[in-house]
Design an enzyme around this catalytic site. Sequence first.
Site, mmCIF file in Angstrom:
data_model
loop_
_atom_site.group_PDB
_atom_site.id
_atom_site.type_symbol
_atom_site.label_atom_id
_atom_site.label_comp_id
_atom_site.label_asym_id
_atom_site.label_seq_id
_atom_site.Cartn_x
_atom_site.Cartn_y
_atom_site.Cartn_z
ATOM 1 C CG HIS A 46 -1.811 1.239 1.225
ATOM 2 N ND1 HIS A 46 -3.012 1.279 0.546
ATOM 3 C CD2 HIS A 46 -1.650 2.469 1.770
ATOM 4 C CE1 HIS A 46 -3.550 2.472 0.674
ATOM 5 N NE2 HIS A 46 -2.757 3.222 1.434
ATOM 6 N N GLY A 93 -7.139 13.820 -10.207
ATOM 7 C CA GLY A 93 -8.222 12.909 -10.559
ATOM 8 C C GLY A 93 -8.134 11.547 -9.896
ATOM 9 C CB THR A 95 -11.415 8.229 -7.404
ATOM 10 O OG1 THR A 95 -11.133 7.115 -8.252
ATOM 11 C CG2 THR A 95 -11.836 9.429 -8.248
ATOM 12 C CG HIS A 98 -3.293 0.653 -3.368
ATOM 13 N ND1 HIS A 98 -3.248 -0.285 -2.350
ATOM 14 C CD2 HIS A 98 -2.397 0.235 -4.308
ATOM 15 C CE1 HIS A 98 -2.357 -1.228 -2.668
ATOM 16 N NE2 HIS A 98 -1.823 -0.935 -3.850
ATOM 17 C CG HIS A 100 -4.579 3.134 -9.483
ATOM 18 N ND1 HIS A 100 -4.819 3.725 -8.260
ATOM 19 C CD2 HIS A 100 -5.336 3.807 -10.382
ATOM 20 C CE1 HIS A 100 -5.688 4.708 -8.406
ATOM 21 N NE2 HIS A 100 -6.015 4.792 -9.694
HETATM 22 P P1 5GP Z 1 -8.262 6.819 -10.256
HETATM 23 O O1 5GP Z 1 -9.412 7.726 -10.585
HETATM 24 O O2 5GP Z 1 -8.029 6.743 -8.749
HETATM 25 O O3 5GP Z 1 -7.008 7.129 -11.005
HETATM 26 O O4 5GP Z 1 -8.694 5.387 -10.737
HETATM 27 C C1 5GP Z 1 -9.429 4.507 -9.955
HETATM 28 C C2 5GP Z 1 -10.042 3.515 -10.881
HETATM 29 O O5 5GP Z 1 -10.510 2.425 -10.108
HETATM 30 C C3 5GP Z 1 -11.254 4.070 -11.660
HETATM 31 O O6 5GP Z 1 -10.999 3.976 -13.060
HETATM 32 C C4 5GP Z 1 -12.402 3.166 -11.211
HETATM 33 O O7 5GP Z 1 -13.299 2.855 -12.261
HETATM 34 C C5 5GP Z 1 -11.685 1.939 -10.680
HETATM 35 N N1 5GP Z 1 -12.385 1.243 -9.623
HETATM 36 C C6 5GP Z 1 -13.009 1.793 -8.554
HETATM 37 N N2 5GP Z 1 -13.551 0.842 -7.780
HETATM 38 C C7 5GP Z 1 -13.235 -0.343 -8.368
HETATM 39 C C8 5GP Z 1 -13.508 -1.704 -8.025
HETATM 40 O O8 5GP Z 1 -14.148 -2.029 -7.021
HETATM 41 N N3 5GP Z 1 -13.021 -2.663 -8.860
HETATM 42 C C9 5GP Z 1 -12.323 -2.358 -9.983
HETATM 43 N N4 5GP Z 1 -11.913 -3.372 -10.729
HETATM 44 N N5 5GP Z 1 -12.036 -1.079 -10.339
HETATM 45 C C10 5GP Z 1 -12.489 -0.092 -9.531
HETATM 46 ZN ZN ZN Z 2 -3.980 -0.181 -0.429
#
Ligand code: 5GP
Ligand code: ZN
Length: 114
Positions: A46, A93, A95, A98, A100
């Site tokens: 994490h 952006g 959300t 962690h 990724h």
């Molecule tokens: P961020 O906006 O943080 O860069 O990307 C987070 C991503 O995680 C988003 O594209 C969102 O659709 C995805 N996401 C959120 N919750 C889940 C989940 O429970 N499972 C999966 N596989 N993706 C998720």
């Molecule tokens: Zn985490």
Amino acid sequence: MDACLFCEIARGKTKTQLIYEDDEVAAFNDIYPKAEVHILVIPKMHIATLNDATSEHQQLLGKLMLCASQIASTHNKLGNGYKLIMNVGKGGGQTVEHIHLHILGGKRLNHETN
Ligand code: 5GP
Ligand code: ZN
């Protein structure tokens, strides 16, 4: 720390199927795909955002990139290339707190906004 969704996914504690896994990195399909192919690549460790990473994480962050490249190179819809994106912090952006990488490719890839 509150329960982290991506830590849970990496530990296999959810229904999310991992499409790649080794001892340090995991990958799975995004639940709300923004392109025909939308894969998330995460470290199992994490780290909330890139700004929380330190020189201790240098090897792991490099590995994350190479794993993304390896996953993409074996994907039949990513032969022509793909986007690799990391959102950092709310202003960027992000959300899910962690780290990724988003692998985005195939059809429905918007070059203006992704
Ligand atoms: P961020 O906006 O943080 O860069 O990307 C987070 C991503 O995680 C988003 O594209 C969102 O659709 C995805 N996401 C959120 N919750 C889940 C989940 O429970 N499972 C999966 N596989 N993706 C998720
Ligand atoms: Zn985490």
